[in-house]
Design a protein around this motif. Structure first.
Motif, PDB file in Angstrom:
ATOM      1  N   ASP A  77       0.814  -1.224   0.000  1.00 22.29           N
ATOM      2  CA  ASP A  77       0.000   0.000   0.000  1.00 22.29           C
ATOM      3  C   ASP A  77       0.842   1.265   0.000  1.00 22.29           C
ATOM      4  O   ASP A  77       0.460   2.287   0.584  1.00 22.29           O
ATOM      5  CB  ASP A  77      -0.964   0.021   1.197  1.00 22.29           C
ATOM      6  N   ILE A 130       2.710   4.242  -2.476  1.00 21.05           N
ATOM      7  CA  ILE A 130       2.338   4.922  -3.716  1.00 21.05           C
ATOM      8  C   ILE A 130       3.495   4.797  -4.702  1.00 21.05           C
ATOM      9  O   ILE A 130       4.607   5.259  -4.430  1.00 21.05           O
ATOM     10  CB  ILE A 130       2.016   6.409  -3.478  1.00 21.05           C
ATOM     11  N   LYS A 140      -0.165   4.768  -8.752  1.00 21.18           N
ATOM     12  CA  LYS A 140      -0.949   3.597  -8.369  1.00 21.18           C
ATOM     13  C   LYS A 140      -0.479   3.118  -6.997  1.00 21.18           C
ATOM     14  O   LYS A 140       0.661   3.360  -6.605  1.00 21.18           O
ATOM     15  CB  LYS A 140      -0.792   2.457  -9.382  1.00 21.18           C
ATOM     16  N   SER A 141      -1.374   2.423  -6.285  1.00 22.54           N
ATOM     17  CA  SER A 141      -1.002   1.806  -5.013  1.00 22.54           C
ATOM     18  C   SER A 141      -0.358   0.457  -5.286  1.00 22.54           C
ATOM     19  O   SER A 141      -0.765  -0.267  -6.200  1.00 22.54           O
ATOM     20  CB  SER A 141      -2.232   1.630  -4.120  1.00 22.54           C
ATOM     21  N   LYS A 188       5.891   6.180   1.011  1.00 24.17           N
ATOM     22  CA  LYS A 188       4.919   5.798   2.043  1.00 24.17           C
ATOM     23  C   LYS A 188       5.257   6.586   3.298  1.00 24.17           C
ATOM     24  O   LYS A 188       6.440   6.756   3.635  1.00 24.17           O
ATOM     25  CB  LYS A 188       4.965   4.291   2.323  1.00 24.17           C
TER      26      LYS A 188
END
Length: 236
Positions: A125, A127, A141-142, A161
């Motif tokens: 999670d 980026i 996108k994640s 992150k």
């Protein structure tokens, strides 16, 4: 019957939102099986008319379709497909509206020209940002992130992150290949001041208190006001 056939021929034009008059005429000629006329109109339009990206895309695409129907060399077909794909690499054709052999020919060329990049990160999670230097286009996108329809080129990748150091690297996406990038993010370390500030504040406060007590204990008795001597009497 004639009306039904006319509507059938117009369906691809409506589905593709072709607004330019000459591009629409060229595509209409293609669906009327007048391939040479279609190619003449579209090639003239490409050379002489100001076209948007989508109009250029369909012009090159249908010139390629015309070459297939006329039995031209596959190298020529590939060249026109390549020009269309380079303009709008993310554009997808509708297999329900394009004849199957033309659709398959286009997809085969597209797969050979474009690559895919998959970005995994630990932790998840994060980026992932893919930056195309030539256009400064940024795609976010994640993770795990899949970037498709990438031209054979150099890209910049950044993974961020909260609470972790950012990762950045230059990569090359290969045409027709699927590449994977595995990124391990490192936790940010607190600065010396941030780590020891609470202890430092306590030490400063304690030192200040001791200094105040010590300074107060060294004080002597309060000073006495100076004694006033009596004035001698005047002479007789």
């Amino acid at each position: 019957m004639t009306l039904s056939l006319f509507c059938l021929l117009l369906t691809p034009l409506r589905a593709q939102n072709i607004s330019h008059e000459f591009v629409a005429k060229g595509i209409e000629a293609f669906y009327n099986a007048d391939f040479e006329e279609s190619m003449r109109i579209l090639q003239h339009t490409i050379l002489n008319e100001p076209l948007g990206d989508e109009e250029q895309y369909y012009s090159y695409l249908y010139v390629a379709f015309c070459h297939i129907r006329l039995g031209s060399d596959s190298t020529v077909v590939r060249l026109y497909f390549q020009r269309a794909i380079t303009i709008l690499p993310d554009m997808e054709l509708d297999p329900m509206r394009i004849p199957p052999d033309l659709y398959d020919a286009f997809v085969a060329v597209k797969k050979s020209l474009l690559g895919t990049l998959i970005v995994h990160s630990d932790p998840l999670d994060a980026i992932a940002m893919l930056i195309e230097p030539s256009t400064s286009k940024v795609d976010r996108k994640s993770t795990p992130a899949v970037f498709r329809n990438l031209l054979d080129s150099s890209y910049q990748v950044m993974v961020t992150k909260d609470g972790y150091d950012a990762f950045a690297a230059d990569i090359i996406v290969r045409a027709g290949a699927m590449d994977t990038l595995n990124v391990v993010l490192l936790k940010k370390e607190k600065s010396f001041l941030a780590r020891y500030w609470p202890y430092g504040v306590g030490a400063i406060a304690a030192t200040a208190a001791i200094f105040a007590i010590t300074a107060g204990g060294d004080e002597g008795p309060p000073s006495q006001p100076p004694t006033t001597l009596p004035v001698p009497p005047a002479r007789p």
